[in-house]
Structure formats: structure tokens, C-alpha cells
Write an enzyme that holds these catalytic residues in place. Structure first.
Site, short mmCIF file in Angstrom:
data_model
loop_
_atom_site.label_atom_id
_atom_site.label_comp_id
_atom_site.label_asym_id
_atom_site.label_seq_id
_atom_site.Cartn_x
_atom_site.Cartn_y
_atom_site.Cartn_z
CG ASP A 40 -1.73 5.75 9.80
OD1 ASP A 40 -0.82 6.44 10.27
OD2 ASP A 40 -1.60 4.54 9.54
CD GLU A 43 1.43 9.01 7.21
OE1 GLU A 43 2.54 9.08 7.72
OE2 GLU A 43 0.71 8.00 7.32
C1 GLC Z 1 1.84 6.25 9.70
C2 GLC Z 1 1.99 6.70 11.13
C3 GLC Z 1 3.09 5.92 11.78
C4 GLC Z 1 2.72 4.48 11.75
C5 GLC Z 1 2.39 4.01 10.33
C6 GLC Z 1 1.68 2.70 10.35
O1 GLC Z 1 2.95 6.54 8.95
O2 GLC Z 1 2.20 8.08 11.17
O3 GLC Z 1 3.34 6.34 13.09
O4 GLC Z 1 3.77 3.72 12.27
O5 GLC Z 1 1.54 4.89 9.66
O6 GLC Z 1 0.38 2.86 10.86
#
Ligand code: GLC
Ligand code: CA
Length: 563
Positions: A205, A262
């Protein structure tokens, strides 16, 4: 990069990954909240669909300010979801169904209720103070003008002290201080603990945020709030490579697990550092196409009147970057995105099964590991909420207020939120046309359903051979069982089209060539359909024109010169 290296076979390249949002998948004990036992109960459904791995969004102990992306204990399961035994059972039962389990790894921040943070506040002299980022106030104000991703200053005042702590996301998500080696050791130990439990790997994440510019300087404001997006000073910044290499070497690499980062904010030219044989991760998510409808993924009131041509360019540019560097992902939905059918098809007439299948065949055979988000395989759509009180997602509420501050009316603000809210994809899953759509046996769910009519539901689609569900099932079969060499490992080539509204590409090896052609518009368009065997078509026939939102997968008759 030598061709052989790029085409190296790997188990995770052959995966089809289904994202489960546990809070909304299946509520096995009828308390209104989906749970781990609920995922176990639905493994046969996932096996029937044909997926090979699930990515489960966070189920850790959490006050749920950001639905579990705010972790209070990395080693415990939120009681709403079950307990550690349930997670172990899930890993074991999934395996029996031929399904691996990937979990979410949230290590840019914790919850403000994590004991590290509560101790950092209670005892400023403790070692935990340096696990987070505290900075002195400047003239009674925050240290700089950074705006958090969820709105407002990225700095929260510490009660009773002349200082602030940093939060890239919500104030209940304080950022961890990756500059501190002791913190990094804690993280590596935790990751190792999970890998020893037998999980297949991690979706990592918000990982491009872990390095902050150490000058902590302000920048010129980019909104009328006088603030500037934190991303310019904290996303994919120089020095991040040291942390990401160490993270990989100390954890992932030792286990040969699969990792998906991500990675918003990484320029295509830098993909070689992130993926490929020397990369920090096996794959990353690229958001250029997914965020085509907004100027900036996190500011939904800056809408763009995008064209299919731009969308296609974004998709294909990402593809080329993935291919040049290693391996990629291909997806159209996740828990942060609205439903693809509502976002990518603007004519409501085609926000139907034909449209859902068009999007499916358009993205599924691109180069990379495909992801399916729960409900996407049914062709779910966005909801239409009429009051801001009906939203749960913190970023929806923030975006609503920011839109008002920027001068939009409340009706306009609500429209933006309906189009973009993360709640759109987080509504309870419709299993059947029964009470509460079969999500549970009647308790009010934590979030209202998309539609109470449950016209779109899994049971009906499983029993109807021309459903979106069966279409996805067929896509998976084609990719993984019938044409793996060409659809997983084959070359990828965009195809020229007369119309900008057609997305067409070929996957090919020395002796096979499969073509995916999709009309991404609501009007018939001419396209010379290659001669070959039609493997998939979302209409009953093929004319000289492609019908609106028609998609066709063709196995071309190839001669040696053509390939
Ligand atoms: C990422 C997740 C999202 C979350 C953010 C903070 O983007 O996919 O859902 O709110 O990180 O952890
Ligand atoms: Ca439950």
C-alpha cells in the site's frame, strides 16, 4: 534487457487475482460486516470463476477510520472480521480450492491507535517518538503547507506540545519514520512473520510515499486553502530507492513471495527500477488510465472531459513501459475506484452487460497479471446517493467539502462524489435476489447496497450462460488454460485503427496470433475484422461494422510472413 529474461516464466505471471474487500464480501454471522469466515464460505464461487489468487484488503486490528488501512496491530485480526485462526483457515482452505492468498501490507503509516504511536505521545522521550515524524510548530502554525491526500493540513497538532505530527493520509494515519533503522527492523520482522504463515505475497500500500524530502519545505499553494499537495515532497522522492531495495532484500526476496506495489507517481521511464529482474517489486499498479476522468486522482472536482484516444494512449504507454522493464498488472477497478462501467462508459444505455463485457475483453488480455475487483465480474455499477450523510469513505466527505470551498454548489459537489466515491465499489456484494441480496440474513449492513432490487446478483449470473460472470470465466479459461503461451507470455502489439474510439491489440508468438478489438463508443464503427476463429463476442453476430461497445477476440489464421 534480453528477450529471454523478459519472457521468463513465473507462477505469479500466470495468476489471475481477485480482490476481496472483506468488509463487504460476505457476512457469515449476520452482524452487518463481512468477515473472514465469509470469504472461506465463498471460496467455491471464486474457484468456479477460475481465479488463482485472492488479494484481501486489510483485516488487521484497526479503528477503521480508513476501513483497515489504519492498522493498530499488525499481528492481530480485527474482531469484526474474526481472529488469527480464521486467517490460517482461510489460507489452508483457499489452497484446497487452488487459490493463493495475498494480503495488504500497509507500512507507510499506522493508526494513531497503534501502541507505538500512543507511546510516542504519552512518553516523548521513548524510542517510539522516532518511529513517527514530529516537527516543531513554526509561529504556532504547522511546519509547512503540505496538504494531506484526504484533505486539510498534513500536520496534526500534538495536544499540550508545540509540535505537530505528519500524516500523508488521514490524521488518524500518522506516517512512519522510515529514516529510523529501528522502525525498519520492526517492519521487516512483521513482514517475515506473515510470510512464515504461508501467504503468497503482498499488495504493498501507498509505498511510493515512504521517503519525504528532508528539507520539509513549503511549496507554492495549488488550492485556495493555501496548501499544496504533499505528493510533490513525499511521493517517489530521491532516496526512496535505498529503502525499497533494503525492504526487498530483507523480506520479499528471502521468501520468493509475490509483490505488487501501489505506485502512483512513478514516471514510466523509472519503471525499470520498480519492476523487472532488479526491481523492488514483481509488479506495480499504474494509474494513468484508471484516473483518466480526473485531473488528479485525489481531487475529484477537477474533472476531465477525456477521450477514448487519450485513454488508449495511457493504457498502451503503460503497457510498453511494463514490457520494457519486466511485468505489469492490468485492472479496471479496485476499492479506491468507482465502478468501471459507470466511469468508462458515459452513455447510460451501454452501462449494461454488453458494456461490462466490452471493458472486460478490452483490458483482460493485455500484458501483465490481470486483477478483478469483487463485483466487477457481475458488471456492477455506481450508486446514486442524494445526501452527503450517506457516505462513509473519508475521502468522499473531504472531497465534498473541498469542492464547496472551491466554489461549487452542493448539488455539483454531490455529483462529483457520486461519480468518484470509493464507496461505489465498497457496497455489500449482491449474492442473490433474496433478503439483503444474500450478503447476510437481514442485519443492516455497515454500508447501504448499490441497489436494493438486487437485479444484478451472482446466483442469477452463475445460472445464465450469457452473463458477465460467464464471460469473465471464459476470459480466464482462454488465458490460463487454452492459450497461455500467447495470452500470458506472448508479445503485445497495439493495432492501428481508423477510429480513435476502437481499442485493438494483438498478442502473438511465432505461430499464434490473438486479437482483441473493442469499440469503446456508442456508435457503429468500421473495422476490417481479420479472418479467423471468433473466440469471444459480446453480440450474437459480426457485421461489416463493429456495433456499439462490441468486443471480439479472434484467433487469426496466420501465415508465417504475418507473425
Ligand atoms: C491506498 C489504499 C487506500 C488507502 C490509502 C491509505 O491508496 O488503496 O484505500 O486509503 O492507501 O492507506
Ligand atoms: Ca460478520
Amino acid at each position: 534487457m534480453p528477450k529471454m529474461e523478459k519472457n521468463r516464466h513465473a507462477w505469479w505471471k500466470e495468476a489471475v487475482i481477485y480482490q476481496v474487500y472483506p468488509k463487504s464480501f460476505y457476512d457469515s454471522n449476520n452482524d452487518g460486516i463481512g468477515d473472514i469466515q465469509g470469504i472461506i464460505a465463498k471460496l467455491p464461487y471464486l474457484q468456479e470463476l477460475g481465479i488463482t489468487m485472492i488479494w484481501v484488503s486489510p483485516f488487521y486490528q484497526s479503528p477503521m477510520a480508513d476501513n483497515g488501512y489504519d492498522i493498530a496491530d499488525y499481528y492481530a485480526v480485527n474482531p469484526d472480521f474474526g481472529d488469527m485462526q480464521d486467517v490460517e483457515n482461510l489460507i489452508a482452505c483457499a489452497k484446497e480450492h487452488g487459490i493463493q492468498v495475498m494480503i495488504d501490507l500497509v507500512i507507510n503509516h499506522t493508526s494513531d491507535e497503534h501502541p507505538w504511536f500512543t507511546q510516542a505521545l504519552a512518553q516523548p522521550q521513548s524510542k517510539y517518538r522516532d518511529y513517527y515524524i514530529f516537527k516543531p510548530a513554526i509561529n504556532d502554525a504547522p511546519p509547512n503547507n503540505w496538504r494531506s491526500i484526504f484533505g486539510g493540513s498534513a500536520w496534526e497538532k500534538v495536544a499540550g506540545e508545540a509540535c505537530y505530527y505528519l500524516h500523508t493520509f488521514h490524521r488518524k494515519q500518522p506516517d512512519l519514520n522510515w529514516e529510523n533503522p529501528a522502525l525498519r527492523e520492526e517492519i521487516y520482522a512483521m513482514i517475515t512473520w506473515w510470510l512464515e504463515k504461508g501467504i503468497a505475497g503482498f499488495r504493498v500500500d501507498a509505498i511510493t510515499f515512504i521517503k519525504k524530502d528532508q528539507d520539509y519545505g513549503s511549496l507554492p499553494a495549488d488550492g485556495i486553502d493555501g496548501l499544496v499537495s504533499i505528493k510533490w515532497k513525499s511521493r517517489n522522492r530521491p532516496g526512496i530507492e535505498v529503502f525499497l531495495n533494503e525492504l526487498k532484500e530483507r523480506t520479499f526476496q528471502r521468501f520468493g513471495c509475490v509483490t505488487v506495489g501501489e505506485a502512483p507517481g512513478v514516471p514510466l521511464a523509472d519503471y525499470g527500477q520498480f519492476i523487472g529482474p532488479q526491481g523492488y517489486f514483481d509488479m506495480i499498479f499504474d494509474f494513468h488510465a484508471a484516473d483518466i476522468d480526473v485531473e488528479n486522482g485525489s481531487e475529484w472536482f477537477r474533472r476531465r472531459d477525456w477521450t477514448v484516444k487519450e485513454f488508449k494512449q495511457a493504457l498502451f504507454a503503460s503497457q510498453q513501459a511494463f514490457i520494457a522493464s519486466g511485468w505489469g498488472t492490468t485492472f479496471i477497478e479496485n476499492h479506491d475506484q468507482p465502478r468501471a462501467l459507470s466511469k468508462l462508459i458515459r452513455d447510460p444505455v451501454f452501462q449494461n452487460e454488453t458494456g461490462a463485457k466490452a471493458l472486460a475483453a478490452m483490458y483482460f488480455f493485455m500484458h501483465g497479471t490481470p486483477f478483478i475487483y469483487q463485483g466487477q465480474e457481475l458488471g456492477m455499477k455506481n450508486f446514486n446517493r442524494t445526501r452527503i450523510e450517506q457516505f462513509d469513505d473519508i475521502s468522499s466527505i473531504d472531497n465534498y467539502h473541498r469542492a464547496l470551498t472551491e466554489g461549487f454548489t452542493s448539488a455539483q459537489a454531490l455529483e462529483f462524489i457520486n461519480q468518484r466515491s470509493r464507496d461505489n465499489s465498497r457496497t455489500p456484494f449482491p449474492w442473490a435476489k433474496t433478503i439483503n441480496g444474500g450478503f447476510n440474513s437481514g442485519a443492516q449492513p455497515w454500508l447501504e447496497f448499490t441497489h436494493r432490487d438486487f437485479e444484478i446478483n451472482a446466483e442469477e449470473q452463475r445460472h445464465r450462460s450469457d452473463s458477465v460472470f460467464h464471460f469473465y470465466q471464459r476470459l480466464i479459461q482462454l488465458r490460463n488454460l487454452e492459450y497461455p503461451e500467447v495470452l500470458i507470455y506472448g508479445n503485445f502489439s497495439p493495432l492501428e485503427t481508423h477510429s480513435d474510439d476502437i481499442v485493438a491489440y494483438a498478442r502473438h508468438t511465432d505461430n499464434q496470433r490473438l486479437i482483441s478489438i473493442t469499440n469503446m463508443s456508442n456508435t457503429p464503427l468500421s473495422y476490417v475484422i481479420p479472418v479467423g476463429e471468433v473466440l469471444l463476442n459480446n453480440y450474437d453476430s459480426i457485421d461489416s461494422n463493429l456495433k456499439p461497445y462490441q468486443t471480439i477476440i479472434i484467433k487469426e489464421c496466420v501465415t508465417n510472413e504475418q507473425v
